[in-house]
Design a protein around this motif. Sequence first.
Motif, PDB file in Angstrom:
ATOM      1  N   VAL A 103      42.352  37.298  48.383  1.00 28.20           N
ATOM      2  CA  VAL A 103      41.159  37.698  47.856  1.00 28.20           C
ATOM      3  C   VAL A 103      40.965  38.618  46.689  1.00 28.20           C
ATOM      4  CG1 VAL A 103      38.954  38.460  48.628  1.00 28.20           C
ATOM      5  CG2 VAL A 103      40.244  36.809  50.132  1.00 28.20           C
ATOM      6  N   VAL A 104      41.853  39.647  46.803  1.00 27.18           N
ATOM      7  CA  VAL A 104      41.699  40.837  45.900  1.00 27.18           C
ATOM      8  C   VAL A 104      42.342  40.338  44.557  1.00 27.18           C
ATOM      9  CG1 VAL A 104      42.477  43.052  45.280  1.00 27.18           C
ATOM     10  CG2 VAL A 104      41.765  42.639  47.484  1.00 27.18           C
ATOM     11  N   SER A 105      43.377  39.673  44.732  1.00 31.55           N
ATOM     12  CA  SER A 105      43.862  38.868  43.391  1.00 31.55           C
ATOM     13  C   SER A 105      42.613  38.046  42.693  1.00 31.55           C
ATOM     14  CB  SER A 105      45.035  38.145  43.506  1.00 31.55           C
ATOM     15  OG  SER A 105      46.153  38.999  44.137  1.00 31.55           O
ATOM     16  N   ALA A 106      42.092  37.360  43.350  1.00 33.66           N
ATOM     17  CA  ALA A 106      40.818  36.763  42.700  1.00 33.66           C
ATOM     18  C   ALA A 106      39.829  37.498  42.153  1.00 33.66           C
ATOM     19  CB  ALA A 106      40.305  35.637  43.958  1.00 33.66           C
ATOM     20  N   TRP A 107      39.580  38.565  43.079  1.00 32.77           N
ATOM     21  CA  TRP A 107      38.622  39.389  42.345  1.00 32.77           C
ATOM     22  C   TRP A 107      39.076  40.133  40.915  1.00 32.77           C
ATOM     23  CZ3 TRP A 107      37.508  42.122  47.688  1.00 32.77           C
ATOM     24  CH2 TRP A 107      36.604  41.292  48.505  1.00 32.77           C
ATOM     25  N   ALA A 108      40.251  40.411  41.216  1.00 35.52           N
ATOM     26  CA  ALA A 108      41.063  41.055  39.924  1.00 35.52           C
ATOM     27  C   ALA A 108      41.003  40.372  38.824  1.00 35.52           C
ATOM     28  CB  ALA A 108      42.376  41.562  40.310  1.00 35.52           C
ATOM     29  N   ALA A 109      41.165  38.839  39.009  1.00 34.02           N
ATOM     30  CA  ALA A 109      41.124  37.785  37.768  1.00 34.02           C
ATOM     31  C   ALA A 109      39.927  37.839  37.254  1.00 34.02           C
ATOM     32  CB  ALA A 109      42.019  36.563  38.293  1.00 34.02           C
ATOM     33  N   ALA A 110      39.027  37.909  38.201  1.00 36.80           N
ATOM     34  CA  ALA A 110      37.671  37.679  37.675  1.00 36.80           C
ATOM     35  C   ALA A 110      37.076  39.047  37.053  1.00 36.80           C
ATOM     36  CB  ALA A 110      36.594  37.220  38.669  1.00 36.80           C
ATOM     37  N   GLY A 111      37.837  40.034  36.799  1.00 33.08           N
ATOM     38  CA  GLY A 111      37.496  41.277  36.212  1.00 33.08           C
ATOM     39  C   GLY A 111      36.491  42.018  37.090  1.00 33.08           C
ATOM     40  N   HIS A 112      36.691  41.972  38.440  1.00 34.05           N
ATOM     41  CA  HIS A 112      35.598  42.811  39.132  1.00 34.05           C
ATOM     42  C   HIS A 112      36.152  44.174  39.673  1.00 34.05           C
ATOM     43  CE1 HIS A 112      32.741  39.526  39.659  1.00 34.05           C
ATOM     44  NE2 HIS A 112      33.591  38.632  39.959  1.00 34.05           N
ATOM     45  N   LEU A 113      37.114  44.506  39.525  1.00 34.27           N
ATOM     46  CA  LEU A 113      38.023  45.671  39.920  1.00 34.27           C
ATOM     47  C   LEU A 113      37.930  46.646  39.015  1.00 34.27           C
ATOM     48  CD1 LEU A 113      40.996  44.188  42.039  1.00 34.27           C
ATOM     49  CD2 LEU A 113      38.594  44.651  42.700  1.00 34.27           C
ATOM     50  N   ARG A 114      37.520  47.870  39.111  1.00 35.20           N
ATOM     51  CA  ARG A 114      37.735  49.134  38.247  1.00 35.20           C
ATOM     52  C   ARG A 114      39.097  49.916  38.428  1.00 35.20           C
ATOM     53  NH1 ARG A 114      33.253  53.114  38.846  1.00 35.20           N
ATOM     54  NH2 ARG A 114      34.783  54.583  38.073  1.00 35.20           N
ATOM     55  N   VAL A 115      40.099  49.404  39.576  1.00 29.45           N
ATOM     56  CA  VAL A 115      41.405  50.041  39.776  1.00 29.45           C
ATOM     57  C   VAL A 115      42.350  48.637  39.587  1.00 29.45           C
ATOM     58  CG1 VAL A 115      40.294  51.585  41.110  1.00 29.45           C
ATOM     59  CG2 VAL A 115      41.251  49.630  42.235  1.00 29.45           C
ATOM     60  N   SER A 116      43.467  49.004  39.574  1.00 31.65           N
ATOM     61  CA  SER A 116      44.403  48.020  39.441  1.00 31.65           C
ATOM     62  C   SER A 116      44.365  47.158  40.917  1.00 31.65           C
ATOM     63  CB  SER A 116      46.132  48.378  39.587  1.00 31.65           C
ATOM     64  OG  SER A 116      46.336  49.090  40.646  1.00 31.65           O
ATOM     65  N   ALA A 117      44.798  45.749  40.817  1.00 34.05           N
ATOM     66  CA  ALA A 117      44.585  44.961  42.021  1.00 34.05           C
ATOM     67  C   ALA A 117      45.602  45.616  43.227  1.00 34.05           C
ATOM     68  CB  ALA A 117      45.460  43.545  41.792  1.00 34.05           C
ATOM     69  N   GLU A 118      46.684  46.086  43.021  1.00 32.77           N
ATOM     70  CA  GLU A 118      47.612  46.692  43.962  1.00 32.77           C
ATOM     71  C   GLU A 118      46.988  47.988  44.820  1.00 32.77           C
ATOM     72  OE1 GLU A 118      50.763  46.421  46.563  1.00 32.77           O
ATOM     73  OE2 GLU A 118      50.424  45.212  44.980  1.00 32.77           O
ATOM     74  N   ALA A 119      46.277  48.750  43.734  1.00 36.67           N
ATOM     75  CA  ALA A 119      45.592  49.911  44.445  1.00 36.67           C
ATOM     76  C   ALA A 119      44.541  49.453  45.155  1.00 36.67           C
ATOM     77  CB  ALA A 119      45.248  50.850  43.357  1.00 36.67           C
ATOM     78  N   ALA A 120      43.651  48.491  44.779  1.00 36.89           N
ATOM     79  CA  ALA A 120      42.655  48.007  45.606  1.00 36.89           C
ATOM     80  C   ALA A 120      43.135  47.276  47.014  1.00 36.89           C
ATOM     81  CB  ALA A 120      41.871  46.855  44.907  1.00 36.89           C
ATOM     82  N   LYS A 121      44.214  46.746  46.866  1.00 32.25           N
ATOM     83  CA  LYS A 121      44.634  46.057  48.368  1.00 32.25           C
ATOM     84  C   LYS A 121      45.147  47.120  49.054  1.00 32.25           C
ATOM     85  CE  LYS A 121      46.707  42.349  45.788  1.00 32.25           C
ATOM     86  NZ  LYS A 121      48.084  41.572  45.216  1.00 32.25           N
ATOM     87  N   GLU A 122      45.866  48.169  48.670  1.00 39.62           N
ATOM     88  CA  GLU A 122      46.176  48.890  49.510  1.00 39.62           C
ATOM     89  C   GLU A 122      45.084  50.109  49.956  1.00 39.62           C
ATOM     90  OE1 GLU A 122      49.253  51.247  47.503  1.00 39.62           O
ATOM     91  OE2 GLU A 122      50.664  49.717  47.477  1.00 39.62           O
ATOM     92  N   THR A 123      44.138  50.300  49.171  1.00 44.11           N
ATOM     93  CA  THR A 123      43.182  50.977  49.542  1.00 44.11           C
ATOM     94  C   THR A 123      42.289  50.268  50.681  1.00 44.11           C
ATOM     95  OG1 THR A 123      42.969  52.207  47.468  1.00 44.11           O
ATOM     96  CG2 THR A 123      40.761  52.187  48.811  1.00 44.11           C
ATOM     97  N   ILE A 124      41.788  49.008  50.264  1.00 46.29           N
ATOM     98  CA  ILE A 124      41.013  48.348  51.332  1.00 46.29           C
ATOM     99  C   ILE A 124      41.812  48.115  52.646  1.00 46.29           C
ATOM    100  CG2 ILE A 124      40.006  45.991  51.827  1.00 46.29           C
ATOM    101  CD1 ILE A 124      39.488  46.000  48.538  1.00 46.29           C
ATOM    102  N   SER A 125      42.916  47.746  52.715  1.00 44.53           N
ATOM    103  CA  SER A 125      43.523  47.419  54.132  1.00 44.53           C
ATOM    104  C   SER A 125      43.774  48.815  54.712  1.00 44.53           C
ATOM    105  CB  SER A 125      45.099  46.922  53.678  1.00 44.53           C
ATOM    106  OG  SER A 125      45.031  45.756  52.899  1.00 44.53           O
ATOM    107  N   ALA A 126      44.084  49.815  54.256  1.00 42.20           N
ATOM    108  CA  ALA A 126      44.257  51.166  54.818  1.00 42.20           C
ATOM    109  C   ALA A 126      43.089  51.538  55.584  1.00 42.20           C
ATOM    110  CB  ALA A 126      44.995  52.156  53.862  1.00 42.20           C
ATOM    111  N   ALA A 127      42.010  51.395  54.525  1.00 41.13           N
ATOM    112  CA  ALA A 127      40.730  51.921  55.204  1.00 41.13           C
ATOM    113  C   ALA A 127      40.128  51.050  56.316  1.00 41.13           C
ATOM    114  CB  ALA A 127      39.572  52.055  54.095  1.00 41.13           C
TER     115      ALA A 127
END
Length: 241
Positions: free
Chosen positions: A133-157
């Motif tokens: 899901v996060v990779s799809a968001w990254a590809a669509a330009g929705h993220l303000r951080v790297s995809a890897e940072a978003a994945k780790e942040t969302i999962s940990a939280a």
Amino acid sequence: MKQQVPAGAVDGDVRTRLMRTAEHLLASSTNGQISTREICSGARVTAPTLYHHFKDKHALLDAVVLEGFTEYLDSKRAVARSDDVLEDFSRGWDMHVSFGCEHPAHYRLMFGDLRVDHTSPAAVVAQDEVDRVVSAWAAAGHLRVSAEAAKETISAAAVGVTLQLIAVRATSSHIISTNVRDTIARSVFRAQGSSGTAADGCAGSATQLLDALPNGPWKSLRPTEVALLREWLAVLADRPR
């Protein structure tokens, strides 16, 4: 007092009986601590029979949790995605936390198992879904951080919040969950309506380089120069310095 298992839980083949019995016992447990003896008694088999179908009790519980989580994930994927990425993120977060609060023993086995070199198969499936899901968001330009940072942040939280709510026996609607969810959304996603301008692309590139920079010296740059570069990149990435 002996745990009573519904009649339906002992029907069918032996493997299924073992899984349905373990599933029932897990649902009745607050911490996921059920014994091989309880499982075998409920399924009306001997311990050697259990070990014939599963490597050990942990493998049986892994199979039960994976089955339950896979069914949950199928239901989650069936929900149509909207054009609002923040709405989709919030819905996905709430469904994840709700699953944990409604199935505390299952969730603890997924994410709270501290055995060395062991990752629950269900946790792997959960992380793969986040990655997709996060990779799809990254590809669509929705993220303000790297995809890897978003994945780790969302999962940990999400995992941390869910385990905390389980520990205090709270529901998924608790303010802890909504506050953390909304904070993560602000830090991970671009503002809705972003036009994807050159400035946005610059910010995204700066974010990726910032995530990759070491804290100390880097190639021909001294630590003080790396620190200065880090400060400039933080400005371009619109991050707190």
